[in-house]
Design a protein around this motif. Structure first.
Motif, short mmCIF file in Angstrom:
data_model
loop_
_atom_site.label_atom_id
_atom_site.label_comp_id
_atom_site.label_asym_id
_atom_site.label_seq_id
_atom_site.Cartn_x
_atom_site.Cartn_y
_atom_site.Cartn_z
N PRO A 1 54.95 16.10 1.74
CA PRO A 1 55.18 17.52 1.51
C PRO A 1 54.43 18.44 2.47
CG PRO A 1 53.65 16.68 -0.12
CD PRO A 1 54.16 15.49 0.65
N ASP A 2 53.50 17.87 3.23
CA ASP A 2 52.73 18.68 4.18
C ASP A 2 53.34 18.67 5.58
OD1 ASP A 2 52.15 15.94 4.14
OD2 ASP A 2 50.21 16.21 5.11
N MET A 3 54.50 18.05 5.72
CA MET A 3 55.14 17.93 7.03
C MET A 3 56.55 18.51 7.02
SD MET A 3 53.82 14.15 8.13
CE MET A 3 52.13 13.63 7.73
N ARG A 4 57.01 18.89 8.20
CA ARG A 4 58.38 19.38 8.38
C ARG A 4 59.22 18.19 8.84
NH1 ARG A 4 60.83 22.58 13.31
NH2 ARG A 4 62.62 23.63 12.37
N PRO B 1 57.46 22.06 5.01
CA PRO B 1 56.22 21.77 4.27
C PRO B 1 56.01 22.78 3.16
CG PRO B 1 55.74 22.68 6.45
CD PRO B 1 57.21 22.40 6.41
N ILE B 2 55.40 22.35 2.08
CA ILE B 2 55.16 23.24 0.95
C ILE B 2 54.27 24.40 1.36
CG2 ILE B 2 54.03 23.39 -1.30
CD1 ILE B 2 55.06 20.64 -1.94
N LYS B 3 53.24 24.11 2.16
CA LYS B 3 52.34 25.15 2.67
C LYS B 3 52.37 25.09 4.19
CE LYS B 3 49.26 25.06 -1.34
NZ LYS B 3 47.86 24.87 -1.81
N PRO B 4 53.30 25.80 4.83
CA PRO B 4 53.43 25.74 6.29
C PRO B 4 52.13 26.16 6.99
CG PRO B 4 55.32 26.85 5.30
CD PRO B 4 54.28 26.71 4.22
N VAL C 1 61.00 9.12 1.13
CA VAL C 1 59.88 9.21 2.06
C VAL C 1 59.56 10.67 2.36
CG1 VAL C 1 59.03 8.59 4.36
CG2 VAL C 1 60.42 6.95 3.06
N ALA C 2 60.61 11.46 2.62
CA ALA C 2 60.41 12.89 2.87
C ALA C 2 59.73 13.57 1.69
CB ALA C 2 61.75 13.55 3.16
N SER D 1 60.82 19.17 -6.70
CA SER D 1 60.19 20.04 -5.70
C SER D 1 60.82 19.89 -4.32
CB SER D 1 58.69 19.74 -5.61
OG SER D 1 58.46 18.43 -5.12
N LEU D 2 61.46 18.75 -4.08
CA LEU D 2 62.08 18.55 -2.77
C LEU D 2 63.20 19.57 -2.54
CD1 LEU D 2 62.01 16.74 -0.23
CD2 LEU D 2 63.80 15.36 -1.27
N GLN D 3 63.90 19.95 -3.61
CA GLN D 3 64.98 20.92 -3.47
C GLN D 3 64.47 22.25 -2.93
OE1 GLN D 3 67.84 21.38 -6.63
NE2 GLN D 3 67.34 19.39 -7.48
N GLY D 4 63.27 22.63 -3.35
CA GLY D 4 62.71 23.88 -2.89
C GLY D 4 62.29 23.87 -1.43
N ARG D 5 62.17 22.68 -0.86
CA ARG D 5 61.79 22.54 0.55
C ARG D 5 63.01 22.39 1.46
NH1 ARG D 5 58.64 17.24 0.86
NH2 ARG D 5 58.58 17.84 3.07
N THR D 6 64.19 22.33 0.89
CA THR D 6 65.37 21.89 1.61
C THR D 6 66.24 23.01 2.15
OG1 THR D 6 65.44 19.93 0.18
CG2 THR D 6 67.43 20.44 1.44
N ILE D 7 66.62 22.90 3.41
CA ILE D 7 67.61 23.78 4.02
C ILE D 7 68.66 22.90 4.69
CG2 ILE D 7 68.06 25.56 5.76
CD1 ILE D 7 65.14 26.43 5.45
N ALA D 8 69.92 23.09 4.34
CA ALA D 8 71.02 22.35 4.95
C ALA D 8 71.65 23.22 6.03
CB ALA D 8 72.05 21.98 3.91
#
Length: 314
Positions: free
Chosen positions: A78-81, A47-50, A73-74, A23-30
């Motif tokens: 999942p609720d944080m940016r 965050p998963i739900k901004p 840790v990131a 699921s971390l991949q879906g939250r990721t922007i490089a």
């Protein structure tokens, strides 16, 4: 230019995938950004739900690390940016242009990076190991720029003093020799897999064989991703010449210290001494872990971070 980061997946380090969720991949922007003439690579974990109340955490990694080190840790926040740059001269980021890689210079980098991304005073700043020195010195010199401050495995005492002083002096000699040798020999010495593995084995305290394999794979994959020998030597000197304690009295904001019970680099007695010098500090000790809290015990680390931020809202 933005793209989804696939380089962070643990397969790159030949490690079990379960240590970092898919699921971390879906939250990721490089992304990358120019800061004072240097191209800096950074990763944002949305965050998963901004929500409007979602906290933004700027993460500063340790010496010879890069953004990969704090991924576990990131993953558990999942609720944080979370924004994690590769510090200049490490990972995928360029070194500073015509500047020495000092604690003060890295602090100026944080200022420039925050300005480039439009990060305001509600930004949480987190530093691990060497990053704890950089983050604390930045916070002391820029009051009101961030809130609050979180330090993981904070460097609380001079590395050249005490029982580990002789080992630090040997390390200084190692980096100095590596910088003076012909380039090919110097880089071979710095990137020697046996030396990297000894370091990894020494710091890892877990008895979980799969987790140890993951940690060693991470160090094998990313510990040698530095720009050049000069910047590496400068950064190493910075890492052993400063401490959080140097600026403790100037940190007029809430500070969370997350310490490892078995940390031989940032020892527990020095963490208690540091806490006493901070005007407003919380010390959380995680048992049975050393200097690799971010790898070995990310769940309790994430839990105390969340509690601390709930107690200190933006």
């Amino acid at each position: 230019m933005e793209k989804v980061d696939t380089a962070h997946t643990p397969e790159d380090a030949d490690a079990p995938i379960e240590f970092i969720s898919k699921s971390l991949q879906g939250r990721t922007i490089a992304s990358d950004v120019d800061v004072d003439g240097s191209n800096v690579a950074y990763w944002t974990y949305e965050p998963i739900k901004p929500t409007q109340d979602a906290r933004t955490i700027l993460v500063i990694h340790g010496f010879r690390g890069d953004h990969h080190g704090l991924l576990r840790v990131a993953d558990l926040l999942p609720d944080m940016r979370i924004i994690m740059p590769d510090l200049p001269a490490f990972g995928s980021s360029d070194p500073f242009c015509d500047d020495e890689h000092t604690v003060e210079r890295y602090g100026r980098f944080i200022s420039g990076f925050m300005a480039a991304l439009g990060l305001g005073p509600k930004t949480v700043l987190l530093g691990h190991s060497f990053g704890s020195i950089v983050a604390s010195h930045f916070a002391a010199r820029n009051p009101g720029a961030i809130y609050p401050l979180i330090l993981v495995n904070p460097i609380a005492a001079p590395a050249l003093e005490g029982p580990k002083g002789i080992m630090t002096k040997l390390a200084v000699f190692y980096y100095q020799v590596s910088a003076k040798l012909p380039r090919r020999l110097g880089l071979a010495l710095l990137r020697n897999r046996a030396i990297v593995r000894v370091m990894s084995i020494t710091m890892a305290k877990t008895k979980d064989k799969d987790l140890r394999r993951f940690i060693h794979g991470q160090h094998d994959a990313y510990f040698s991703a530095f720009a050049d020998r000069r910047s590496l030597l400068e950064s190493f000197k910075a890492s052993v010449s400063g401490t959080v304690a140097d600026v403790a009295g100037e940190l007029r904001l809430p500070v969370l210290l997350i310490a490892g019970e078995k940390d031989e680099i940032a020892t527990l007695p020095n963490q208690y001494k540091l806490m006493e010098r901070l005007p407003e500090a919380t010390l959380e000790v995680i048992p049975d872990v050393g200097h690799l809290i971010h790898y070995e015990t990310p769940a309790p680390a994430a839990a105390v971070i969340r509690t601390f931020l709930e107690e200190h809202p933006a």
